[in-house]
Design a protein around this motif. Structure first.
Motif, PDB file in Angstrom:
ATOM      1  N   TRP A   1     -64.186  -7.822 -34.635  1.00  0.00           N
ATOM      2  CA  TRP A   1     -63.719  -8.746 -33.589  1.00  0.00           C
ATOM      3  C   TRP A   1     -62.293  -9.163 -33.936  1.00  0.00           C
ATOM      4  O   TRP A   1     -62.063  -9.879 -34.905  1.00  0.00           O
ATOM      5  CB  TRP A   1     -64.646  -9.945 -33.524  1.00  0.00           C
ATOM      6  CG  TRP A   1     -64.375 -10.906 -32.405  1.00  0.00           C
ATOM      7  CD1 TRP A   1     -63.277 -10.968 -31.603  1.00  0.00           C
ATOM      8  CD2 TRP A   1     -65.235 -11.970 -31.964  1.00  0.00           C
ATOM      9  NE1 TRP A   1     -63.392 -11.989 -30.691  1.00  0.00           N
ATOM     10  CE2 TRP A   1     -64.583 -12.617 -30.894  1.00  0.00           C
ATOM     11  CE3 TRP A   1     -66.477 -12.432 -32.385  1.00  0.00           C
ATOM     12  CZ2 TRP A   1     -65.142 -13.701 -30.246  1.00  0.00           C
ATOM     13  CZ3 TRP A   1     -67.037 -13.511 -31.724  1.00  0.00           C
ATOM     14  CH2 TRP A   1     -66.378 -14.140 -30.665  1.00  0.00           C
ATOM     15  N   LEU A   2     -61.336  -8.715 -33.131  1.00  0.00           N
ATOM     16  CA  LEU A   2     -59.923  -9.036 -33.329  1.00  0.00           C
ATOM     17  C   LEU A   2     -59.622 -10.382 -32.683  1.00  0.00           C
ATOM     18  O   LEU A   2     -59.857 -10.566 -31.482  1.00  0.00           O
ATOM     19  CB  LEU A   2     -59.053  -7.935 -32.718  1.00  0.00           C
ATOM     20  CG  LEU A   2     -57.551  -8.056 -32.916  1.00  0.00           C
ATOM     21  CD1 LEU A   2     -57.172  -7.895 -34.392  1.00  0.00           C
ATOM     22  CD2 LEU A   2     -56.804  -7.021 -32.064  1.00  0.00           C
ATOM     23  N   ILE A   3     -59.085 -11.326 -33.474  1.00  0.00           N
ATOM     24  CA  ILE A   3     -58.931 -12.719 -33.037  1.00  0.00           C
ATOM     25  C   ILE A   3     -57.504 -13.191 -33.338  1.00  0.00           C
ATOM     26  O   ILE A   3     -57.011 -13.003 -34.449  1.00  0.00           O
ATOM     27  CB  ILE A   3     -59.923 -13.629 -33.793  1.00  0.00           C
ATOM     28  CG1 ILE A   3     -61.358 -13.163 -33.582  1.00  0.00           C
ATOM     29  CG2 ILE A   3     -59.759 -15.089 -33.384  1.00  0.00           C
ATOM     30  CD1 ILE A   3     -62.323 -13.704 -34.616  1.00  0.00           C
TER      31      ILE A   3
ATOM     32  N   ASN B   1     -66.607 -18.665 -32.369  1.00  0.00           N
ATOM     33  CA  ASN B   1     -66.717 -17.278 -32.835  1.00  0.00           C
ATOM     34  C   ASN B   1     -67.788 -17.086 -33.902  1.00  0.00           C
ATOM     35  O   ASN B   1     -68.539 -16.107 -33.873  1.00  0.00           O
ATOM     36  CB  ASN B   1     -65.358 -16.805 -33.346  1.00  0.00           C
ATOM     37  CG  ASN B   1     -64.341 -16.662 -32.231  1.00  0.00           C
ATOM     38  OD1 ASN B   1     -64.421 -17.355 -31.217  1.00  0.00           O
ATOM     39  ND2 ASN B   1     -63.389 -15.783 -32.396  1.00  0.00           N
ATOM     40  N   GLU B   2     -67.860 -18.008 -34.849  1.00  0.00           N
ATOM     41  CA  GLU B   2     -68.863 -17.869 -35.901  1.00  0.00           C
ATOM     42  C   GLU B   2     -70.275 -18.028 -35.341  1.00  0.00           C
ATOM     43  O   GLU B   2     -71.211 -17.366 -35.805  1.00  0.00           O
ATOM     44  CB  GLU B   2     -68.608 -18.873 -37.020  1.00  0.00           C
ATOM     45  CG  GLU B   2     -67.370 -18.550 -37.846  1.00  0.00           C
ATOM     46  CD  GLU B   2     -67.198 -19.483 -39.031  1.00  0.00           C
ATOM     47  OE1 GLU B   2     -67.916 -20.507 -39.080  1.00  0.00           O
ATOM     48  OE2 GLU B   2     -66.355 -19.188 -39.900  1.00  0.00           O
TER      49      GLU B   2
ATOM     50  N   LEU C   1     -65.359 -10.773 -38.308  1.00  0.00           N
ATOM     51  CA  LEU C   1     -64.312 -11.575 -37.682  1.00  0.00           C
ATOM     52  C   LEU C   1     -62.978 -11.284 -38.367  1.00  0.00           C
ATOM     53  O   LEU C   1     -62.833 -11.474 -39.571  1.00  0.00           O
ATOM     54  CB  LEU C   1     -64.644 -13.060 -37.796  1.00  0.00           C
ATOM     55  CG  LEU C   1     -66.008 -13.484 -37.215  1.00  0.00           C
ATOM     56  CD1 LEU C   1     -66.253 -14.963 -37.462  1.00  0.00           C
ATOM     57  CD2 LEU C   1     -66.088 -13.164 -35.732  1.00  0.00           C
ATOM     58  N   ARG C   2     -62.014 -10.827 -37.596  1.00  0.00           N
ATOM     59  CA  ARG C   2     -60.694 -10.489 -38.138  1.00  0.00           C
ATOM     60  C   ARG C   2     -59.631 -11.330 -37.430  1.00  0.00           C
ATOM     61  O   ARG C   2     -59.171 -10.998 -36.338  1.00  0.00           O
ATOM     62  CB  ARG C   2     -60.397  -8.999 -37.959  1.00  0.00           C
ATOM     63  CG  ARG C   2     -59.087  -8.567 -38.590  1.00  0.00           C
ATOM     64  CD  ARG C   2     -58.778  -7.101 -38.309  1.00  0.00           C
ATOM     65  NE  ARG C   2     -57.431  -6.778 -38.744  1.00  0.00           N
ATOM     66  CZ  ARG C   2     -56.611  -5.925 -38.128  1.00  0.00           C
ATOM     67  NH1 ARG C   2     -57.024  -5.298 -37.035  1.00  0.00           N
ATOM     68  NH2 ARG C   2     -55.399  -5.698 -38.584  1.00  0.00           N
TER      69      ARG C   2
ATOM     70  N   ASN D   1     -57.103  -1.074 -31.708  1.00  0.00           N
ATOM     71  CA  ASN D   1     -57.710  -1.181 -33.037  1.00  0.00           C
ATOM     72  C   ASN D   1     -58.689  -2.359 -33.099  1.00  0.00           C
ATOM     73  O   ASN D   1     -58.461  -3.349 -33.799  1.00  0.00           O
ATOM     74  CB  ASN D   1     -56.625  -1.333 -34.117  1.00  0.00           C
ATOM     75  CG  ASN D   1     -55.775  -0.094 -34.250  1.00  0.00           C
ATOM     76  OD1 ASN D   1     -56.202   0.997 -33.881  1.00  0.00           O
ATOM     77  ND2 ASN D   1     -54.577  -0.243 -34.780  1.00  0.00           N
ATOM     78  N   PHE D   2     -59.761  -2.272 -32.345  1.00  0.00           N
ATOM     79  CA  PHE D   2     -60.758  -3.347 -32.306  1.00  0.00           C
ATOM     80  C   PHE D   2     -62.003  -2.808 -31.617  1.00  0.00           C
ATOM     81  O   PHE D   2     -61.952  -1.807 -30.892  1.00  0.00           O
ATOM     82  CB  PHE D   2     -60.234  -4.563 -31.544  1.00  0.00           C
ATOM     83  CG  PHE D   2     -59.969  -4.286 -30.082  1.00  0.00           C
ATOM     84  CD1 PHE D   2     -60.952  -4.518 -29.122  1.00  0.00           C
ATOM     85  CD2 PHE D   2     -58.752  -3.767 -29.655  1.00  0.00           C
ATOM     86  CE1 PHE D   2     -60.728  -4.248 -27.778  1.00  0.00           C
ATOM     87  CE2 PHE D   2     -58.523  -3.486 -28.311  1.00  0.00           C
ATOM     88  CZ  PHE D   2     -59.504  -3.732 -27.377  1.00  0.00           C
TER      89      PHE D   2
END
Length: 332
Positions: A187-189, A197-198, A213-214, A229-230
């Motif tokens: 997950w791109l954040i 998100n969590e 989680l990124r 890229n996700f």
């Protein structure tokens, strides 16, 4: 620049933007409560990225309005010389935006994510009563909205059955595997990480999906998103018109989610070309139904703009797209 009641005085990067009133302004909306120039001589926007610092500045009187209150901070500004100004955001609800490549090219996996989210539980655990569970791809305050709650019912057993059918079997640690590969999604954040998100990560783990989680700097986020890229991102767009669907899901546009061309493109073209309410409603409903039937996105919750406001601020309101309408605002 512009024709509104305020003009830009100056802007200092990462510090402030200051507006001053246009002295000869005389063409307000018919919804306005007065005519002529704005009532405030000047409006200063001070950039305070940390939520706790914003609420502290409001409670101490350093600022008159604090934007984007955290749900945990709302209660302290309901009374005691303050109020909460909030409204649900029209447009595309905050979702899990799905890259239709790799693991998520499989429709069954996407459908499992759609069924594996407990939207009411998410709102109850993370948000305040200013927020609601998603009932469509569109917010309920968007024109031409239709309730698709049945398509978004929490069904963990159904999600697990879909993953079983797609060949993803539960591993020893609870994470599903296929051909020796774990069911892991990145997950791109854009930092800082939103509080929901969590909670979403924990919900999807219950059905055997490992969400990583990124969180990256905003500039890196845009670069990585454009490169694809996700597996997951979360792109909600506030706009008081259903054509926001075309902005996000039309394959002849940016198509960040790598959707294949389909009837959805036709529905979106019909929506923007419609010249009467009935035709447009049919096109919007067809587009939303297609998006949900194919699990092209995973709606999470209805977002809201929630601001803390000093009682000294009078006449401040939000416009149709939830931006500040400052024309009638004054200090009492």
């Amino acid at each position: 620049m512009g024709s509104g009641p305020y003009v830009l005085d100056h802007y200092t990067t990462n510090q402030e933007a200051v507006l001053r009133k246009r002295a000869d302004y005389a063409w307000p909306s018919p919804l306005a409560t007065h005519k002529g120039a704005a009532r405030l001589d000047e409006v200063k926007f001070t950039f305070i990225p940390e939520a706790g610092a914003r609420t502290g500045a409001l409670s101490s009187g350093q600022v008159d309005v604090a934007k984007a209150l955290q749900p945990t901070d709302e209660a302290q500004f309901k009374g005691n010389g303050f109020r909460v100004l909030s409204a649900p955001g029209p447009g595309l609800v905050p979702p899990l935006s799905l890259n239709h490549r790799g693991i998520l090219a499989d429709r069954k996996v996407r459908e499992a994510l759609l069924k594996g989210i407990d939207r009411q539980g998410l709102v109850d655990s993370v948000f305040s009563d200013s927020y609601k569970p998603a009932t469509s791809v569109l917010s309920s305050t968007t024109p031409y909205y239709e309730d698709f709650s049945d398509e978004l019912r929490y069904d963990p057993k159904g999600a697990e059955a879909l993953l079983d059918g797609a060949g993803w079997r539960e591993g020893e640690d609870g994470i599903r595997e296929k051909d020796g590969r774990p069911l892991a999604l990145t997950w791109l954040i854009p930092a800082p990480m939103p509080p929901a998100n969590e909670a979403v990560q924990q919900q999807l783990r219950r059905i055997g999906v490992d969400v990583k989680l990124r969180a990256v700097a905003p500039a890196v986020y845009v670069e990585q998103q454009q490169k694809g890229n996700f597996d997951l991102t979360a792109v909600g767009v506030t706009r008081a018109d259903p054509d926001v669907l075309r902005n996000i899901f039309y394959t002849k546009s940016a198509n960040l989610w790598h959707l294949p061309p389909s009837k959805l493109d036709t529905y979106l073209e019909q929506e923007v070309a419609a010249t009467d309410t009935k035709t447009r409603q049919r096109a919007v409903s067809n587009a939303v139904r297609w998006i949900l039937d194919h699990a092209d996105t995973v709606p999470l919750y209805e977002g809201a703009q929630v601001h803390g406001v000093s009682d000294q601020v009078k006449g401040l309101r939000l416009d149709a797209s939830n931006r500040f309408d400052l024309y009638d605002t004054w200090l009492g």
